[in-house]
Design a protein around this motif. Sequence first.
Motif, PDB file in Angstrom:
ATOM      1  N   ARG A  84       0.831  -1.187  -0.093  1.00  0.00           N
ATOM      2  CA  ARG A  84      -0.138  -0.078  -0.021  1.00  0.00           C
ATOM      3  C   ARG A  84       1.019   1.003   0.175  1.00  0.00           C
ATOM      4  NH1 ARG A  84      -2.630   0.425   5.303  1.00  0.00           N
ATOM      5  NH2 ARG A  84      -1.430   2.368   5.378  1.00  0.00           N
ATOM      6  N   ILE A  85       0.601   2.132  -0.952  1.00  0.00           N
ATOM      7  CA  ILE A  85       1.490   3.197  -1.072  1.00  0.00           C
ATOM      8  C   ILE A  85       0.500   4.583  -0.410  1.00  0.00           C
ATOM      9  CG2 ILE A  85       2.677   4.956  -2.391  1.00  0.00           C
ATOM     10  CD1 ILE A  85       3.343   2.299  -4.135  1.00  0.00           C
ATOM     11  N   ASP A  86       1.016   5.247   0.521  1.00  0.00           N
ATOM     12  CA  ASP A  86       0.432   6.533   0.978  1.00  0.00           C
ATOM     13  C   ASP A  86       1.172   7.832   0.750  1.00  0.00           C
ATOM     14  OD1 ASP A  86      -1.802   4.859   1.781  1.00  0.00           O
ATOM     15  OD2 ASP A  86      -1.021   4.871   3.784  1.00  0.00           O
ATOM     16  N   PRO A  87       0.689   8.692   0.010  1.00  0.00           N
ATOM     17  CA  PRO A  87       1.267   9.952   0.176  1.00  0.00           C
ATOM     18  C   PRO A  87       1.744  10.655   1.444  1.00  0.00           C
ATOM     19  CG  PRO A  87      -0.732  10.250  -1.005  1.00  0.00           C
ATOM     20  CD  PRO A  87      -0.781   8.859  -0.226  1.00  0.00           C
ATOM     21  N   ALA A  88       2.878  11.109   1.489  1.00  0.00           N
ATOM     22  CA  ALA A  88       3.273  11.830   2.662  1.00  0.00           C
ATOM     23  C   ALA A  88       3.506  13.266   2.718  1.00  0.00           C
ATOM     24  CB  ALA A  88       4.554  10.865   3.427  1.00  0.00           C
ATOM     25  N   GLY A  89       3.539  13.712   1.485  1.00  0.00           N
ATOM     26  CA  GLY A  89       3.561  15.119   1.330  1.00  0.00           C
ATOM     27  C   GLY A  89       4.646  15.390   0.153  1.00  0.00           C
ATOM     28  N   THR A  90       4.533  16.910  -0.252  1.00  0.00           N
ATOM     29  CA  THR A  90       5.421  17.290  -1.136  1.00  0.00           C
ATOM     30  C   THR A  90       6.305  18.608  -0.816  1.00  0.00           C
ATOM     31  OG1 THR A  90       3.668  16.544  -2.768  1.00  0.00           O
ATOM     32  CG2 THR A  90       5.280  18.080  -3.710  1.00  0.00           C
ATOM     33  N   SER A  91       7.572  18.692  -1.275  1.00  0.00           N
ATOM     34  CA  SER A  91       8.322  19.586  -0.885  1.00  0.00           C
ATOM     35  C   SER A  91       9.033  20.182  -2.032  1.00  0.00           C
ATOM     36  CB  SER A  91       9.202  19.594   0.242  1.00  0.00           C
ATOM     37  OG  SER A  91      10.218  18.384  -0.050  1.00  0.00           O
ATOM     38  N   SER A  92       9.421  21.472  -1.919  1.00  0.00           N
ATOM     39  CA  SER A  92      10.293  22.002  -3.188  1.00  0.00           C
ATOM     40  C   SER A  92      11.641  22.816  -2.800  1.00  0.00           C
ATOM     41  CB  SER A  92       9.422  22.943  -3.900  1.00  0.00           C
ATOM     42  OG  SER A  92       8.818  23.856  -3.513  1.00  0.00           O
ATOM     43  N   SER A  93      12.446  22.857  -3.629  1.00  0.00           N
ATOM     44  CA  SER A  93      13.575  23.766  -3.158  1.00  0.00           C
ATOM     45  C   SER A  93      14.091  24.455  -4.482  1.00  0.00           C
ATOM     46  CB  SER A  93      14.847  22.870  -2.482  1.00  0.00           C
ATOM     47  OG  SER A  93      15.332  22.005  -3.467  1.00  0.00           O
ATOM     48  N   LEU A  94      14.619  25.608  -4.259  1.00  0.00           N
ATOM     49  CA  LEU A  94      15.368  26.325  -5.407  1.00  0.00           C
ATOM     50  C   LEU A  94      16.558  26.701  -4.876  1.00  0.00           C
ATOM     51  CD1 LEU A  94      15.114  27.836  -8.269  1.00  0.00           C
ATOM     52  CD2 LEU A  94      14.274  29.754  -6.824  1.00  0.00           C
ATOM     53  N   SER A  95      17.791  26.336  -5.608  1.00  0.00           N
ATOM     54  CA  SER A  95      18.910  26.786  -5.488  1.00  0.00           C
ATOM     55  C   SER A  95      19.701  27.594  -6.356  1.00  0.00           C
ATOM     56  CB  SER A  95      19.906  25.569  -5.090  1.00  0.00           C
ATOM     57  OG  SER A  95      19.992  25.051  -6.146  1.00  0.00           O
ATOM     58  N   ILE A  96      20.225  28.747  -6.179  1.00  0.00           N
ATOM     59  CA  ILE A  96      20.920  29.462  -7.143  1.00  0.00           C
ATOM     60  C   ILE A  96      22.730  29.300  -6.998  1.00  0.00           C
ATOM     61  CG2 ILE A  96      21.225  31.740  -8.232  1.00  0.00           C
ATOM     62  CD1 ILE A  96      18.292  32.319  -7.352  1.00  0.00           C
ATOM     63  N   VAL A  97      23.426  28.762  -7.916  1.00  0.00           N
ATOM     64  CA  VAL A  97      24.856  28.837  -7.581  1.00  0.00           C
ATOM     65  C   VAL A  97      25.607  29.313  -8.961  1.00  0.00           C
ATOM     66  CG1 VAL A  97      26.599  27.062  -7.330  1.00  0.00           C
ATOM     67  CG2 VAL A  97      24.677  26.582  -6.306  1.00  0.00           C
ATOM     68  N   ASN A  98      26.121  30.222  -8.647  1.00  0.00           N
ATOM     69  CA  ASN A  98      26.737  31.172  -9.864  1.00  0.00           C
ATOM     70  C   ASN A  98      25.785  31.562 -10.816  1.00  0.00           C
ATOM     71  OD1 ASN A  98      29.243  30.921  -8.715  1.00  0.00           O
ATOM     72  ND2 ASN A  98      29.654  28.884  -9.526  1.00  0.00           N
ATOM     73  N   GLY A  99      24.698  32.115 -10.402  1.00  0.00           N
ATOM     74  CA  GLY A  99      23.573  32.462 -11.335  1.00  0.00           C
ATOM     75  C   GLY A  99      22.634  31.434 -12.058  1.00  0.00           C
ATOM     76  N   LEU A 100      22.874  29.986 -11.696  1.00  0.00           N
ATOM     77  CA  LEU A 100      22.411  28.999 -12.412  1.00  0.00           C
ATOM     78  C   LEU A 100      21.187  28.470 -11.468  1.00  0.00           C
ATOM     79  CD1 LEU A 100      25.010  27.123 -14.251  1.00  0.00           C
ATOM     80  CD2 LEU A 100      23.558  28.497 -15.217  1.00  0.00           C
ATOM     81  N   GLN A 101      19.946  28.647 -11.742  1.00  0.00           N
ATOM     82  CA  GLN A 101      18.849  28.042 -11.086  1.00  0.00           C
ATOM     83  C   GLN A 101      18.865  26.486 -11.023  1.00  0.00           C
ATOM     84  OE1 GLN A 101      15.167  30.124 -11.420  1.00  0.00           O
ATOM     85  NE2 GLN A 101      16.219  32.148 -11.298  1.00  0.00           N
ATOM     86  N   GLN A 102      18.401  25.972  -9.953  1.00  0.00           N
ATOM     87  CA  GLN A 102      18.260  24.381  -9.866  1.00  0.00           C
ATOM     88  C   GLN A 102      16.908  24.057  -9.036  1.00  0.00           C
ATOM     89  OE1 GLN A 102      19.448  21.924 -11.526  1.00  0.00           O
ATOM     90  NE2 GLN A 102      18.097  20.614 -10.412  1.00  0.00           N
ATOM     91  N   PHE A 103      15.756  23.900  -9.733  1.00  0.00           N
ATOM     92  CA  PHE A 103      14.507  23.457  -9.035  1.00  0.00           C
ATOM     93  C   PHE A 103      14.283  21.955  -8.738  1.00  0.00           C
ATOM     94  CE2 PHE A 103       9.910  23.025  -8.728  1.00  0.00           C
ATOM     95  CZ  PHE A 103       9.658  23.832  -7.669  1.00  0.00           C
ATOM     96  N   THR A 104      14.139  21.722  -7.510  1.00  0.00           N
ATOM     97  CA  THR A 104      13.687  20.268  -7.125  1.00  0.00           C
ATOM     98  C   THR A 104      12.352  20.174  -6.595  1.00  0.00           C
ATOM     99  OG1 THR A 104      16.028  19.866  -7.198  1.00  0.00           O
ATOM    100  CG2 THR A 104      14.594  18.367  -5.852  1.00  0.00           C
TER     101      THR A 104
END
Length: 119
Positions: free
Chosen positions: A66-86
């Motif tokens: 059985r698979i139950d959702p446990a939440g969602t999270s997000s993050s945004l990092s900016i390194v040397n002007g480059l964005q990384q969204f997760t």
Amino acid sequence: MFGRIAAILMSILVLAASVRADTNIDLSLEPSSGTVNDVFALDVNVSGDEARALEGPFFDESAEFRIDPAGTSSSLSIVNGLQQFTLTYSFRLYADPNLPLGKHPIPKGRFRYGRETVL
């Protein structure tokens, strides 16, 4: 007697294929093996330009887990002007208490990208 199960990380989701070359999908499962009394934590991390455009993940039906959702999270990092969204989708997996001893793959998962289903 409780059967021992081994959650096979490689068969969780066949998501090594990316939506685009700059979109990555990574998985983590803790613990990677255990008993039917254990609760397994599955995190699906989607990063890159198309992360926000994906819907899901959606899992196949399973008599073993059985698979139950446990939440969602997000993050945004900016390194040397480059964005990384997760985006991280978290789930809890519960094994059927009558599962026999052995290795048992957990259900396959999919994402939707527009009108297409992406494995």
